[in-house]
Design an enzyme around this catalytic site. Sequence first.
Site, PDB file in Angstrom:
ATOM      1  CG  ASN A   1      -1.746   1.196   1.398  1.00  0.00           C
ATOM      2  OD1 ASN A   1      -1.834   2.018   0.469  1.00  0.00           O
ATOM      3  ND2 ASN A   1      -2.383   1.362   2.548  1.00  0.00           N
TER       4      ASN A   1
ATOM      5  CE  LYS B   1      -0.262   3.226   4.750  1.00  0.00           C
ATOM      6  NZ  LYS B   1      -0.261   3.339   6.192  1.00  0.00           N
TER       7      LYS B   1
ATOM      8  CG  HIS C   1      -6.099   1.812   4.917  1.00  0.00           C
ATOM      9  ND1 HIS C   1      -5.693   2.780   5.797  1.00  0.00           N
ATOM     10  CD2 HIS C   1      -5.073   0.928   4.826  1.00  0.00           C
ATOM     11  CE1 HIS C   1      -4.464   2.500   6.211  1.00  0.00           C
ATOM     12  NE2 HIS C   1      -4.067   1.374   5.631  1.00  0.00           N
TER      13      HIS C   1
ATOM     14  CD  GLU D   1      -3.193   5.471   6.639  1.00  0.00           C
ATOM     15  OE1 GLU D   1      -3.108   5.626   5.418  1.00  0.00           O
ATOM     16  OE2 GLU D   1      -2.295   4.927   7.326  1.00  0.00           O
TER      17      GLU D   1
ATOM     18  CD  GLU E   1      -3.715  -2.546   7.248  1.00  0.00           C
ATOM     19  OE1 GLU E   1      -2.541  -2.664   6.896  1.00  0.00           O
ATOM     20  OE2 GLU E   1      -4.443  -1.617   6.875  1.00  0.00           O
TER      21      GLU E   1
ATOM     22  N   GLY F   1       2.172   2.217  10.777  1.00  0.00           N
ATOM     23  CA  GLY F   1       3.128   3.318  10.628  1.00  0.00           C
ATOM     24  C   GLY F   1       3.801   3.727  11.924  1.00  0.00           C
TER      25      GLY F   1
ATOM     26  CB  SER G   1       4.934  -1.751  12.076  1.00  0.00           C
ATOM     27  OG  SER G   1       4.481  -0.431  12.309  1.00  0.00           O
TER      28      SER G   1
HETATM   29  P1  PGA Z   1       2.596   0.237   7.659  1.00  0.00           P
HETATM   30  O1  PGA Z   1       1.158   0.471   6.976  1.00  0.00           O
HETATM   31  O2  PGA Z   1       3.144  -1.059   7.125  1.00  0.00           O
HETATM   32  O3  PGA Z   1       3.419   1.422   7.243  1.00  0.00           O
HETATM   33  O4  PGA Z   1       2.381   0.167   9.142  1.00  0.00           O
HETATM   34  C1  PGA Z   1       0.258  -0.591   6.794  1.00  0.00           C
HETATM   35  C2  PGA Z   1      -1.028  -0.082   6.158  1.00  0.00           C
HETATM   36  O5  PGA Z   1      -1.510   0.988   6.534  1.00  0.00           O
HETATM   37  O6  PGA Z   1      -1.596  -0.733   5.257  1.00  0.00           O
END
Ligand code: PGA
Length: 258
Positions: free
Chosen positions: A10, A12, A100, A102, A172, A178, A213
């Site tokens: 992803n 982003k 997601h 976010e 997640e 993140g 992460s």
């Molecule tokens: P990350 O993000 O691996 O940077 O923690 C995962 C995601 O949001 O899909």
Amino acid sequence: MTIKPLVIGNWKMNLDFVEAVHLGQQIGVLLKNRPSEHTEIVVAPPFVDLRSVASIVDSERIPIGVAAQHVNPNDNGAHTGEVSASMLKRLGVTWVLVGHSERRSMYAMDDAAVALTLRAVVRSGLKAVLCVGEALDIREDGDHDEWVRRQLRSALDGLDERFAELVTIAYEPIWAIGTGLTADVAQVHAMMTHVRSVLTPAFKESRVLYGGSVNAENAASLVAEGRADGFLVGGASLKAESFLAIIQACDDCYALKR
Ligand code: PGA
């Protein structure tokens, strides 16, 4: 692990279309040198990069799928700034991330919108990655299983079971996205088991991914002992080497367990 693993990068809101093409090509070169034998690979670039990435994947025969990070559930019309599933399909996109965290937390995507979006994606024949996961306070209160169960049920209840094969789940935990703070193997294992217990038999082939992460160091144990069917990877998917190391960990684990 009997289901073939899936790893999705992803990206982003990172990488303009030139950078995105470059990363796609780097992934292609690394895969040529060391092909993934078992693991399915998908990348989810920003909307404006989709066409360019889909084109190089096609022309250079890179064995990866292309996902959008979001989609509007409507077919067309007065939705300024939005993009529909049929538009994505025409670009060569085959997957869409749905709900997601976010999108849920920053762009007011509630459970009803997630359910509508999921339906729009699968009805158009695209594959959906339904994202679920709890915030830190919910985990600390011990309510994470119930939270995830409710998110899954609200998205999946009433969905025509014919579409089950198009649905992948990504668990997640928001506190791990993140942050560099990965859920530990026991937490991942418990949640993978929980998610599978909530899914109805029609979804028994659906993969349940972990995200938060994930990196080259923790991927092997999360898949071997955590029993994730693969990963949704953010930060570590922005470099071809670290993305491929995660894929390789899934591949090795699948080969060992078969
Ligand atoms: P990350 O993000 O691996 O940077 O923690 C995962 C995601 O949001 O899909």
